[in-house]
Design an enzyme around this catalytic site. Structure first.
Site, PDB file in Angstrom:
ATOM      1  N   CYS A   1      14.989  85.034  -8.600  1.00  0.00           N
ATOM      2  CA  CYS A   1      15.129  85.081  -7.144  1.00  0.00           C
ATOM      3  C   CYS A   1      15.903  83.874  -6.624  1.00  0.00           C
ATOM      4  O   CYS A   1      15.342  82.782  -6.479  1.00  0.00           O
ATOM      5  CB  CYS A   1      13.741  85.142  -6.506  1.00  0.00           C
ATOM      6  SG  CYS A   1      13.791  85.125  -4.722  1.00  0.00           S
TER       7      CYS A   1
ATOM      8  N   CYS B   1      14.617  82.367  -3.379  1.00  0.00           N
ATOM      9  CA  CYS B   1      13.361  81.616  -3.519  1.00  0.00           C
ATOM     10  C   CYS B   1      13.623  80.250  -4.158  1.00  0.00           C
ATOM     11  O   CYS B   1      13.034  79.249  -3.765  1.00  0.00           O
ATOM     12  CB  CYS B   1      12.362  82.344  -4.410  1.00  0.00           C
ATOM     13  SG  CYS B   1      12.223  84.099  -4.113  1.00  0.00           S
ATOM     14  N   ASP B   2      14.476  80.216  -5.177  1.00  0.00           N
ATOM     15  CA  ASP B   2      14.564  79.030  -6.030  1.00  0.00           C
ATOM     16  C   ASP B   2      15.902  78.292  -5.990  1.00  0.00           C
ATOM     17  O   ASP B   2      16.037  77.228  -6.597  1.00  0.00           O
ATOM     18  CB  ASP B   2      14.278  79.420  -7.496  1.00  0.00           C
ATOM     19  CG  ASP B   2      12.892  80.028  -7.654  1.00  0.00           C
ATOM     20  OD1 ASP B   2      11.998  79.634  -6.881  1.00  0.00           O
ATOM     21  OD2 ASP B   2      12.707  80.893  -8.521  1.00  0.00           O
TER      22      ASP B   2
END
Ligand code: NAP
Length: 318
Positions: free
Chosen positions: A133, A136-137
């Site tokens: 992701c 997300c990261d």
């Protein structure tokens, strides 16, 4: 007993909830504990959802879906379904909390899960330089050299997004032609930070405590070489999330839930399926939303027929 329980809270689940709620069926939406909102929660700008000519962030779009469903009376629970009993007229849905709910009908809209490479070190390095992701990261990879595996829209979207943080982004693709749409390809080709590595697959992900590189295998010559990296993102597609219904609902060849023609009807009366979990081909937010509409309308017709049959049998007994 509920009229209708909707499992899943992506575009299909929430659209089904909007329609069911507007039909006064007071749907209960089981939204999942950690993945509420579905795949668009992991997306940045959504540019192809009609009605938003300037684009909208994925999580904002899903928040709007939810508000619209709740406005008409849908109830949302943030928990995971752990078991389902779908046969029979009363369907039973049990959640992680241990609580169970009964309903006359169920719409199954659980979407799909990230596909894995199938390498032994995947589990160990997940969260340690290995991610599925970018939104997300991505932030953890400032000024780093990283790679994205895949050649579809997801891979190129992630690669392009990751250039905001990383100093260099390789795209590792197993063929010499991309599957991604033309606009995504053009954007990636124009980006100076992106470099394509063609005809290559990841033979192993290397690193003890964290990813420090990959071993690549040339898919034409079979030759192997090392590529030092500080992070690896995998974006090779998704598989329909059907584990809850194995043995209860028929699956199609592609692993999706089998439905009757263009309808959402599964092989079990009163159980309908919608969105990515039935769609091996299109898998867009807007097609999932349309599929949720179909499921809600099918469920509505089913419930009306059940009610009709119940009142007729009641009339006969009097
Ligand atoms: P996808 O279109 O199925 O593409 C998966 C890619 O990963 C393909 O290039 C495939 O290679 C590669 N791949 C699959 N398994 C692999 C493996 N084991 N090892 C190495 N490579 C592997 O999946 P997606 O990109 O996630 O897209 C899914 C759907 O969502 C598509 O319909 C897409 O259009 C849509 N989507 C749209 C947007 C957007 O419009 N903004 C953004 C993201 C996704 P091959 O090409 O060789 O098969």
């Amino acid at each position: 007993m509920r009229q209708i329980i909707i499992i899943g809270s992506g575009p299909a689940g929430y659209t089904a909830a909007i329609y069911a709620a507007r039909a006064n069926l007071e749907p209960l939406v089981i939204a999942s504990s950690v993945e509420a909102g579905g795949e668009l929660m992991n997306t940045t700008e959504v540019e192809n959802y009609p009605g938003f000519p300037d684009g909208i962030m994925g999580p904002d779009l899903m928040a709007k879906f939810q508000v619209q469903a709740e406005k008409f009376g849908a109830e949302v629970i943030y928990d995971d379904v752990v078991s389902l009993e779908l046969a029979g007229e009363v369907k039973k849905v049990t959640l992680g909390s241990g609580e169970s709910y009964e309903a006359k009908s169920v719409i199954f809209a659980t979407g799909s899960a990230y596909r894995k490479l199938g390498l032994p070190e995947e589990e160990r390095l997940s969260g340690h330089g290995l991610s599925w992701c970018a939104t997300c990261d991505g932030f953890f990879f400032r000024e780093k050299t990283i790679a994205v595996v895949g050649g579809g829209d997801s891979a190129l979207e992630e690669a392009t997004f990751l250039t905001r943080f990383a100093s260099k982004v390789y795209v590792i693709h197993r063929r010499d032609a991309l599957r991604a749409s033309k606009i995504m390809q053009d954007r990636a080709f124009e980006n100076d930070k992106i470099e394509f590595i063609w005809n290559s697959e990841v033979a192993s992900i290397n690193g003890d405590a964290a990813v420090d590189g990959v071993t690549l295998r040339d898919t034409v010559t079979g030759e192997q070489r090392e590529l030092p990296l500080e992070g690896l993102f995998v974006a090779i597609g998704n598989d329909p999330r059907t584990h809850l219904v194995h043995g209860q609902l028929d699956l199609a060849e592609a692993g999706t839930i089998a439905v009757d023609g263009r309808s959402s009807k599964t092989n079990v009366a009163g159980v309908f399926a919608a969105g990515d979990v039935i769609d091996p081909t299109y898998r867009q937010a807007v097609t999932a939303a349309a599929s949720g509409t179909v499921a809600a309308l099918d469920a509505e017709h089913y419930l009306a027929a059940v009610e009709q049959a119940e009142s007729e049998s009641l009339a006969l007994t009097h």
